[in-house]
Design an enzyme around this catalytic site. Structure first.
Site, PDB file in Angstrom:
ATOM      1  N   CYS A 115     -17.935 -41.030 -50.462  1.00  0.00           N
ATOM      2  CA  CYS A 115     -18.511 -42.331 -50.820  1.00  0.00           C
ATOM      3  C   CYS A 115     -19.266 -42.255 -52.145  1.00  0.00           C
ATOM      4  CB  CYS A 115     -19.477 -42.782 -49.743  1.00  0.00           C
ATOM      5  SG  CYS A 115     -18.703 -42.926 -48.140  1.00  0.00           S
ATOM      6  N   TRP A 163     -15.450 -43.680 -48.084  1.00  0.00           N
ATOM      7  CA  TRP A 163     -14.528 -42.728 -47.460  1.00  0.00           C
ATOM      8  C   TRP A 163     -14.852 -42.781 -45.973  1.00  0.00           C
ATOM      9  CZ3 TRP A 163     -14.863 -38.137 -44.627  1.00  0.00           C
ATOM     10  CH2 TRP A 163     -13.701 -37.357 -44.583  1.00  0.00           C
ATOM     11  N   ASN A 171     -24.307 -43.994 -48.484  1.00  0.00           N
ATOM     12  CA  ASN A 171     -23.546 -42.742 -48.382  1.00  0.00           C
ATOM     13  C   ASN A 171     -24.181 -41.898 -47.295  1.00  0.00           C
ATOM     14  OD1 ASN A 171     -22.188 -43.592 -50.630  1.00  0.00           O
ATOM     15  ND2 ASN A 171     -22.914 -41.964 -51.985  1.00  0.00           N
ATOM     16  N   LYS A 190      -4.190 -24.470 -50.305  1.00  0.00           N
ATOM     17  CA  LYS A 190      -3.702 -25.285 -51.426  1.00  0.00           C
ATOM     18  C   LYS A 190      -2.395 -25.962 -51.036  1.00  0.00           C
ATOM     19  CE  LYS A 190      -6.149 -25.576 -53.544  1.00  0.00           C
ATOM     20  NZ  LYS A 190      -7.528 -25.322 -53.829  1.00  0.00           N
ATOM     21  N   GLU A 192      -3.078 -28.792 -48.486  1.00  0.00           N
ATOM     22  CA  GLU A 192      -3.842 -29.911 -49.056  1.00  0.00           C
ATOM     23  C   GLU A 192      -2.969 -30.902 -49.818  1.00  0.00           C
ATOM     24  OE1 GLU A 192      -6.899 -27.733 -51.429  1.00  0.00           O
ATOM     25  OE2 GLU A 192      -8.273 -29.197 -50.547  1.00  0.00           O
ATOM     26  N   HIS A 211       0.140  -9.324 -34.747  1.00  0.00           N
ATOM     27  CA  HIS A 211      -0.757  -9.651 -33.626  1.00  0.00           C
ATOM     28  C   HIS A 211      -0.667 -11.113 -33.231  1.00  0.00           C
ATOM     29  CE1 HIS A 211      -2.469  -5.664 -33.884  1.00  0.00           C
ATOM     30  NE2 HIS A 211      -2.475  -5.819 -35.200  1.00  0.00           N
ATOM     31  N   LYS A 254     -13.314 -35.155 -52.742  1.00  0.00           N
ATOM     32  CA  LYS A 254     -13.638 -34.059 -53.668  1.00  0.00           C
ATOM     33  C   LYS A 254     -14.963 -33.420 -53.316  1.00  0.00           C
ATOM     34  CE  LYS A 254     -12.953 -31.589 -57.378  1.00  0.00           C
ATOM     35  NZ  LYS A 254     -12.016 -30.467 -57.187  1.00  0.00           N
TER      36      LYS A 254
HETATM   37  C1  AGP Z   1     -10.544 -27.338 -52.434  1.00  0.00           C
HETATM   38  O1  AGP Z   1      -9.232 -27.454 -52.866  1.00  0.00           O
HETATM   39  C2  AGP Z   1     -10.906 -28.245 -51.368  1.00  0.00           C
HETATM   40  N1  AGP Z   1     -10.773 -29.595 -51.798  1.00  0.00           N
HETATM   41  C3  AGP Z   1     -12.126 -27.961 -50.527  1.00  0.00           C
HETATM   42  O2  AGP Z   1     -11.785 -26.939 -49.650  1.00  0.00           O
HETATM   43  C4  AGP Z   1     -13.423 -27.566 -51.263  1.00  0.00           C
HETATM   44  O3  AGP Z   1     -13.288 -26.326 -51.854  1.00  0.00           O
HETATM   45  C5  AGP Z   1     -14.595 -27.564 -50.271  1.00  0.00           C
HETATM   46  O4  AGP Z   1     -14.746 -28.863 -49.744  1.00  0.00           O
HETATM   47  C6  AGP Z   1     -15.894 -27.090 -50.874  1.00  0.00           C
HETATM   48  O5  AGP Z   1     -16.280 -27.909 -51.918  1.00  0.00           O
HETATM   49  P1  AGP Z   1     -17.413 -27.441 -52.933  1.00  0.00           P
HETATM   50  O6  AGP Z   1     -16.882 -26.275 -53.680  1.00  0.00           O
HETATM   51  O7  AGP Z   1     -17.641 -28.641 -53.799  1.00  0.00           O
HETATM   52  O8  AGP Z   1     -18.619 -27.097 -52.122  1.00  0.00           O
END
Ligand code: AGP
Length: 612
Positions: free
Chosen positions: A2, A83, A111, A484, A487, A503, A607
């Site tokens: 947000c 969000w 937020n 990655k 995502e 395992h 993000k």
């Molecule tokens: C990364 O590709 C992700 N979007 C996510 O895992 C991110 O690294 C995580 O939310 C931590 O964010 P930060 O580094 O801003 O704390």
């Protein structure tokens, strides 16, 4: 996640708030809205599901000046990108939310999460409030409306905030109080932007880039009242306070893909420059380190982070244990904060975060600080909440990262741990630094030869699932490779230490499963990797091997024929994790583009994760 932008006293308040919201778009959101107030104090709300363009379309269809509001008199506007946490992304659930209970009508954007909203909502409904959304936020305007009956506006928002459990940043307009914005925060970030004849509130100063360079960051519990000509600030106890004005020179340029198809691809290509900048800034030409702090007598280290940052932290563990020789624990922040782990006196706590605002990592940092740890944060946001809370900051200097999937910030984190390991270790750093200086060129060489990875990506787009395997420092990199991939391509992917495959995960292997192995030929363990590959092959699994020239040289022709080979340059051990990172990022990127996903803003992701 947000975003909040609010302006009072600006002749172009609506447009500036919309522009501010667009600066926060990259963080991920699913609906947006604004509330505008005219000179008489009347408030009109417009909201829309989807991207900001949908809100602009709504404003074009039902302009503010077609309602009870004179567009030309709007100088005060609050805006929000949402969000979804409580309630699906609908117009009803989008912010701003309005309510009146006893006092004036109040309009808010918020937020964070009001954790006790259910209980508050029941109480408010019993008192006659009617709710129109499924959100936690909607309790706020009713409670603030009630408090305004008996308190001054600043006292009212302070008292209202005391009834909320959880994290929040709030901006509010009150009917009949023209050109006045109320704001408060706890846990979630909020700053004031200082202008000439206007003031602003934003969850991130970036929203106000191009408008002002002067900011005040609110502290937990702070309450602010802004008019076009003045602002008043009280702390959580209701005492007037002053907070320092910080001058930030923010990058106003949002255009920025510079010819690349996506921000992610641009950011992948920026890595050689990021690496060069970190090395140049934190080392001296005569082979010593120049980190912006002094740490001595480190006896134990806790590294805490989320997601990609936690995998960088896990790589950091390997580097620190090898070079410094002290025990290092790595924890996921959401686990660390509630586990109450024993923290030895004098320990070093390292938070790792691109955004510096991740709620769980911030809470873990505050917990560690309260328990006597020396707190260092590795962050790409040197003005963030974590940077302000920590004793020491190591800025990652990666430049703004727009794509939700982190690439250059991850590489910067790994390099920062490498430099930290050399700083705290006993080895003479000069020979290692000489090796590190080769990194930018090696990365540039890798970027000049993308074709094999693009071809490989075209062959995995139909996969339903993938495995990523690695040993030693490449094990956490395998986790990152899998993250990655899932995502941005939405292909289910798991990362494992190679030795773990037998395992359990081997049960997944069949002809449809691509298995990506990361292995260096230089660590004496390559034979073991080959055994793992053969186990996959024997079950008709698809073997993809990412290795260096030393590893490739150890493959016989028959083995080579049975797998897809991607090579990275031979390089000293310290460079291995970063050199193996690039093919993983590119594999995920090209797979996602082949599948046609929204690479820069993948579905459901934000993000900066500012709620638990
Ligand atoms: C990364 O590709 C992700 N979007 C996510 O895992 C991110 O690294 C995580 O939310 C931590 O964010 P930060 O580094 O801003 O704390």
């Amino acid at each position: 996640m947000c975003g909040i932008v609010a302006l009072t006293g600006h002749p172009d308040a609506v447009e500036k708030v919309l522009t501010g919201l667009s600066r926060l778009e990259y963080r991920g959101y699913d609906s947006a809205g604004i509330a505008a107030q005219d000179a008489a104090g009347h408030i009109t709300v417009r909201k829309a599901v989807g991207k900001l363009q949908a809100l602009r379309d709504t404003l074009a269809d039902t302009p503010l000046d077609h309602s009870n509001i004179e567009h030309s008199t709007i100088r005060t506007t609050i805006g929000h990108t949402r969000w979804a946490t409580h309630g699906t992304p609908t117009t009803a659930n989008a912010h701003p939310h309005q309510g009146r209970l006893g006092g004036p009508q109040v309009t808010v954007v918020h937020n964070g999460i009001i954790e006790n909203y259910k209980h508050l909502r029941e109480q408010l409904e019993a008192q006659g409030a009617t709710f129109h959304s499924a959100t936690d936020t909607e309790v706020i305007p009713f409670i603030l409306s009630q408090q305004l009956v008996t308190h001054t506006p600043l006292e009212a928002i302070r008292h209202a905030a005391h009834t909320f459990h959880g994290n929040y940043a709030i901006a509010a307009l009150v009917e009949g109080m023209p050109d006045t914005v109320l704001a408060t925060r706890k846990g979630a970030p909020l700053c004031l932007g200082l202008g000439e004849g206007w003031y602003a509130v934003a969850s991130d100063p970036l929203a106000l880039a191009g408008l002002t360079t002067r900011f005040i960051f609110l502290e937990d519990g702070d309450c602010a009242l802004l008019t076009p000509t003045a602002f008043t600030l009280h702390n959580g106890e209701g005492q007037p306070v002053t907070r320092p004005v910080q001058v930030l020179d923010l990058d106003d340029d949002l255009s920025g893909k510079q010819g690349f198809r996506h921000f992610m691809l641009k950011e992948i290509h920026e890595q050689p420059a990021v690496v060069a900048k970190l090395i140049e800034t934190y080392t001296t030409p005569d082979g010593t380190l120049a980190l912006p702090f002094n740490l001595s007598n480190v006896t134990g280290i806790n590294i805490v982070a989320c997601g990609t940052a936690s995998y960088a932290g896990a790589i950091g563990k390997y580097l620190l244990e090898e070079h410094v020789g002290v025990p290092v624990n790595v924890d996921i922040a959401s686990e660390f904060r509630y586990r109450n782990p024993p923290l030895a006196e004098g320990g070093l706590f390292i938070a790792v975060s691109q955004s510096g605002e991740t709620a769980d990592t911030l809470a873990a940092l505050e917990h560690a600080k309260a328990h006597g740890q020396t707190c260092l944060v590795l962050t790409n946001a040197p003005n963030s909440s974590m940077a302000r809370a920590a004793h020491h900051v190591l800025p990652l200097l990666a430049g703004r990262e727009i794509a939700v999937a982190s690439t250059k910030a991850f590489t910067a984190m790994v390099l920062a741990f490498t430099l930290l390991a050399l700083e705290l270790g006993t080895d003479a750093p000069a020979p290692h630094l000489a090796e590190l200086r080769k990194l930018p060129q090696l990365l540039n060489n890798q970027l000049a030869a993308l074709k094999p990875i693009k071809n490989l990506a075209d062959t995995v787009t139909d996969a339903h699932s993938m495995l990523f395997l690695g040993r030693g420092v490449l094990a956490p990199l395998a986790y990152e490779g899998a993250l990655k991939m899932k995502e941005i391509s939405y292909i289910h992917a798991e990362g494992y230490a190679s030795g773990e495959m037998k395992h359990g995960p081997i049960a997944l292997v069949d002809a449809t499963l691509p298995v990506v192995n990361l292995a260096t030929g230089a660590d004496g363990l390559f034979e073991k990797t080959l055994s793992n590959l053969r186990e996959v092959e024997a079950r008709h699994g698809r073997v993809i091997l990412i290795t260096d020239t030393a590893g490739a040289a150890q493959l016989d022709d028959a083995t080579k024929r049975g797998l897809t080979l991607i090579t990275v340059p031979d390089a000293p051990k310290l460079l291995t994790p970063i050199l193996f990172t690039l093919p993983l990022q590119l594999l995920a990127y090209f797979t996602a583009t082949a599948k046609g996903t929204d690479v820069d803003q993948p579905r459901n992701l934000a993000k900066s994760v500012t709620v638990e």
